[in-house]
Design a protein around this motif. Structure first.
Motif, PDB file in Angstrom:
ATOM      1  N   ALA A 191       0.834  -1.203   0.000  1.00  0.00           N
ATOM      2  CA  ALA A 191       0.000   0.000   0.000  1.00  0.00           C
ATOM      3  C   ALA A 191       0.870   1.255   0.000  1.00  0.00           C
ATOM      4  O   ALA A 191       0.571   2.236  -0.694  1.00  0.00           O
ATOM      5  CB  ALA A 191      -0.926  -0.001   1.214  1.00  0.00           C
ATOM      6  N   LEU A 192       1.958   1.222   0.761  1.00  0.00           N
ATOM      7  CA  LEU A 192       2.880   2.364   0.780  1.00  0.00           C
ATOM      8  C   LEU A 192       3.541   2.564  -0.577  1.00  0.00           C
ATOM      9  O   LEU A 192       3.838   3.703  -0.972  1.00  0.00           O
ATOM     10  CB  LEU A 192       3.952   2.164   1.850  1.00  0.00           C
ATOM     11  N   ASN A 193       3.772   1.480  -1.296  1.00  0.00           N
ATOM     12  CA  ASN A 193       4.340   1.593  -2.641  1.00  0.00           C
ATOM     13  C   ASN A 193       3.398   2.391  -3.540  1.00  0.00           C
ATOM     14  O   ASN A 193       3.829   3.256  -4.314  1.00  0.00           O
ATOM     15  CB  ASN A 193       4.568   0.196  -3.218  1.00  0.00           C
ATOM     16  N   ALA A 194       2.100   2.109  -3.422  1.00  0.00           N
ATOM     17  CA  ALA A 194       1.112   2.873  -4.184  1.00  0.00           C
ATOM     18  C   ALA A 194       1.090   4.331  -3.727  1.00  0.00           C
ATOM     19  O   ALA A 194       0.990   5.256  -4.550  1.00  0.00           O
ATOM     20  CB  ALA A 194      -0.275   2.248  -4.018  1.00  0.00           C
ATOM     21  N   GLU A 231       4.689  20.900   2.079  1.00  0.00           N
ATOM     22  CA  GLU A 231       4.080  19.823   2.867  1.00  0.00           C
ATOM     23  C   GLU A 231       4.095  18.509   2.101  1.00  0.00           C
ATOM     24  O   GLU A 231       4.335  17.440   2.681  1.00  0.00           O
ATOM     25  CB  GLU A 231       2.652  20.212   3.248  1.00  0.00           C
ATOM     26  N   GLU A 232       3.854  18.589   0.794  1.00  0.00           N
ATOM     27  CA  GLU A 232       3.873  17.369  -0.013  1.00  0.00           C
ATOM     28  C   GLU A 232       5.278  16.770  -0.078  1.00  0.00           C
ATOM     29  O   GLU A 232       5.437  15.544  -0.129  1.00  0.00           O
ATOM     30  CB  GLU A 232       3.364  17.664  -1.429  1.00  0.00           C
ATOM     31  N   GLU A 233       6.288  17.611  -0.081  1.00  0.00           N
ATOM     32  CA  GLU A 233       7.666  17.109  -0.071  1.00  0.00           C
ATOM     33  C   GLU A 233       7.934  16.321   1.210  1.00  0.00           C
ATOM     34  O   GLU A 233       8.609  15.286   1.192  1.00  0.00           O
ATOM     35  CB  GLU A 233       8.647  18.277  -0.197  1.00  0.00           C
ATOM     36  N   GLU A 234       7.389  16.807   2.324  1.00  0.00           N
ATOM     37  CA  GLU A 234       7.545  16.096   3.591  1.00  0.00           C
ATOM     38  C   GLU A 234       6.790  14.767   3.554  1.00  0.00           C
ATOM     39  O   GLU A 234       7.291  13.748   4.035  1.00  0.00           O
ATOM     40  CB  GLU A 234       7.034  16.950   4.748  1.00  0.00           C
ATOM     41  N   HIS A 235       5.592  14.778   2.973  1.00  0.00           N
ATOM     42  CA  HIS A 235       4.832  13.529   2.839  1.00  0.00           C
ATOM     43  C   HIS A 235       5.658  12.481   2.092  1.00  0.00           C
ATOM     44  O   HIS A 235       5.695  11.308   2.483  1.00  0.00           O
ATOM     45  CB  HIS A 235       3.527  13.768   2.065  1.00  0.00           C
ATOM     46  N   LEU A 236       6.297  12.909   1.028  1.00  0.00           N
ATOM     47  CA  LEU A 236       7.086  11.994   0.204  1.00  0.00           C
ATOM     48  C   LEU A 236       8.230  11.377   1.007  1.00  0.00           C
ATOM     49  O   LEU A 236       8.473  10.169   0.936  1.00  0.00           O
ATOM     50  CB  LEU A 236       7.630  12.739  -1.015  1.00  0.00           C
ATOM     51  N   VAL A 237       8.918  12.197   1.782  1.00  0.00           N
ATOM     52  CA  VAL A 237      10.037  11.704   2.593  1.00  0.00           C
ATOM     53  C   VAL A 237       9.548  10.676   3.616  1.00  0.00           C
ATOM     54  O   VAL A 237      10.159   9.619   3.807  1.00  0.00           O
ATOM     55  CB  VAL A 237      10.744  12.877   3.303  1.00  0.00           C
ATOM     56  N   ILE A 238       8.435  10.973   4.264  1.00  0.00           N
ATOM     57  CA  ILE A 238       7.906  10.083   5.301  1.00  0.00           C
ATOM     58  C   ILE A 238       7.469   8.749   4.705  1.00  0.00           C
ATOM     59  O   ILE A 238       7.839   7.672   5.198  1.00  0.00           O
ATOM     60  CB  ILE A 238       6.724  10.759   6.026  1.00  0.00           C
ATOM     61  N   VAL A 239       6.667   8.811   3.647  1.00  0.00           N
ATOM     62  CA  VAL A 239       6.171   7.581   3.023  1.00  0.00           C
ATOM     63  C   VAL A 239       7.329   6.728   2.515  1.00  0.00           C
ATOM     64  O   VAL A 239       7.349   5.502   2.693  1.00  0.00           O
ATOM     65  CB  VAL A 239       5.196   7.916   1.873  1.00  0.00           C
ATOM     66  N   ASN A 240       8.308   7.369   1.914  1.00  0.00           N
ATOM     67  CA  ASN A 240       9.452   6.624   1.383  1.00  0.00           C
ATOM     68  C   ASN A 240      10.260   5.967   2.506  1.00  0.00           C
ATOM     69  O   ASN A 240      10.745   4.836   2.360  1.00  0.00           O
ATOM     70  CB  ASN A 240      10.346   7.551   0.562  1.00  0.00           C
ATOM     71  N   SER A 241      10.392   6.658   3.635  1.00  0.00           N
ATOM     72  CA  SER A 241      11.156   6.084   4.753  1.00  0.00           C
ATOM     73  C   SER A 241      10.440   4.867   5.323  1.00  0.00           C
ATOM     74  O   SER A 241      11.076   3.853   5.650  1.00  0.00           O
ATOM     75  CB  SER A 241      11.373   7.138   5.845  1.00  0.00           C
ATOM     76  N   TRP A 242       9.127   4.932   5.440  1.00  0.00           N
ATOM     77  CA  TRP A 242       8.356   3.785   5.935  1.00  0.00           C
ATOM     78  C   TRP A 242       8.423   2.624   4.955  1.00  0.00           C
ATOM     79  O   TRP A 242       8.614   1.476   5.350  1.00  0.00           O
ATOM     80  CB  TRP A 242       6.903   4.184   6.156  1.00  0.00           C
ATOM     81  N   PHE A 243       8.249   2.926   3.692  1.00  0.00           N
ATOM     82  CA  PHE A 243       8.270   1.888   2.659  1.00  0.00           C
ATOM     83  C   PHE A 243       9.622   1.176   2.637  1.00  0.00           C
ATOM     84  O   PHE A 243       9.695  -0.058   2.620  1.00  0.00           O
ATOM     85  CB  PHE A 243       7.970   2.520   1.303  1.00  0.00           C
ATOM     86  N   THR A 244      10.691   1.955   2.673  1.00  0.00           N
ATOM     87  CA  THR A 244      12.036   1.376   2.642  1.00  0.00           C
ATOM     88  C   THR A 244      12.289   0.505   3.869  1.00  0.00           C
ATOM     89  O   THR A 244      12.874  -0.583   3.770  1.00  0.00           O
ATOM     90  CB  THR A 244      13.091   2.494   2.567  1.00  0.00           C
ATOM     91  N   ALA A 245      11.835   0.972   5.031  1.00  0.00           N
ATOM     92  CA  ALA A 245      12.048   0.212   6.270  1.00  0.00           C
ATOM     93  C   ALA A 245      11.360  -1.147   6.213  1.00  0.00           C
ATOM     94  O   ALA A 245      11.928  -2.164   6.648  1.00  0.00           O
ATOM     95  CB  ALA A 245      11.536   1.016   7.460  1.00  0.00           C
TER      96      ALA A 245
END
Length: 256
Positions: A191-194, A231-245
């Motif tokens: 889901a995070l990938n999407a 704010e969207e740039e921050e969203h991207l960083v957060i989602v990517n960090s969770w997905f990678t983890a």
């Protein structure tokens, strides 16, 4: 929901060697000796491309101010309808983004309740915020962006409830993302990938919208778009960090 592990996946050709061998033999016997001529098919496609209508139209301004501004911009050789179309596109995407995070939150809460959600990293500048509150905040910001865009559309004389051509297209393109996130079989990582695809698209969309607003001389609006983009740039960083983890975790869980 089950963890993504090695299982009885028989979709590959290597699991049906006899069938593949028979298929290749049939191909050698029956396949055309020359390349298939697709001229007629290509001609049909070209005909439809040439003769088809557009994907909808951009609604005319609904206020006197909007009509006057649109007419003045056209006299200057500008295309105010492009800005309105792209605002409509972002409206549609932010609405979808809000719903995507609604679905993601449900998936997350379900996994947490079942004890199946591993700890996820918190970006350094977020303090003590946990995943649940961060998801809620991102969802709220997506909704705030939608409301802000509605106000901007209205201030420019447009109708935020109208579906512009680009809004129509982005709605269709986003359907697959919603299907992935709401599918009960998908893991949280899937889901995070999407969501990562959505956030990358969102960031690019805001960047273009800022450019269009600046070119139209709408500096106040461009500043609002800049804040949303940050704010969207921050969203991207957060989602990517969770997905990678989750993807790089040393053990399989139903979350990954």
């Amino acid at each position: 929901m089950q963890p993504t592990t090695t299982g009885q996946n028989r979709t590959g050709a290597a699991t049906a060697e006899e069938g593949v061998r028979a298929m290749l033999q049939a191909n050698e016997r029956w396949a055309p000796t020359e390349a298939i001529d697709t001229t007629l098919a290509d001609a049909d496609r070209s005909f439809y491309v040439t003769e088809s209508d557009s994907v909808g139209s951009i609604p005319p301004p609904v206020t006197i101010h909007g009509m006057l501004k649109s007419g003045f911009d056209k006299l200057l050789g500008e295309r105010p309808e492009v800005l309105m179309d792209k605002i409509g596109e972002r409206l549609a995407f932010e609405r979808t983004g809000t719903r995507l995070y609604d679905a993601l939150i449900v998936k997350y809460e379900t996994l947490v309740a079942g004890g199946d959600m591993p700890d996820l990293p918190t970006p350094p500048d977020m303090g003590d915020a946990d995943v649940a509150s961060t998801l809620e905040r991102i969802r709220s910001e997506e909704h705030e962006h939608f409301l802000m865009l509605s106000e901007v559309m209205t201030s420019l004389g447009g109708d935020p409830t109208a579906q512009t051509p680009c809004a129509d297209v982005t709605g269709v393109a986003s359907m697959g993302l919603m299907q992935v996130v709401t599918d009960p079989r998908t893991t949280f990582a899937q889901a995070l990938n999407a969501m990562l695809i959505a956030e990358l698209t969102d960031n690019a969309g805001w960047e273009l919208l800022i450019t269009l607003a600046e070119e139209a001389g709408e500096t106040d609006i461009a500043e609002q778009f800049q804040r949303a983009k940050a704010e969207e740039e921050e969203h991207l960083v957060i989602v990517n960090s969770w997905f990678t983890a989750l993807v790089t975790a040393p053990f399989a869980t139903v979350a990954a």
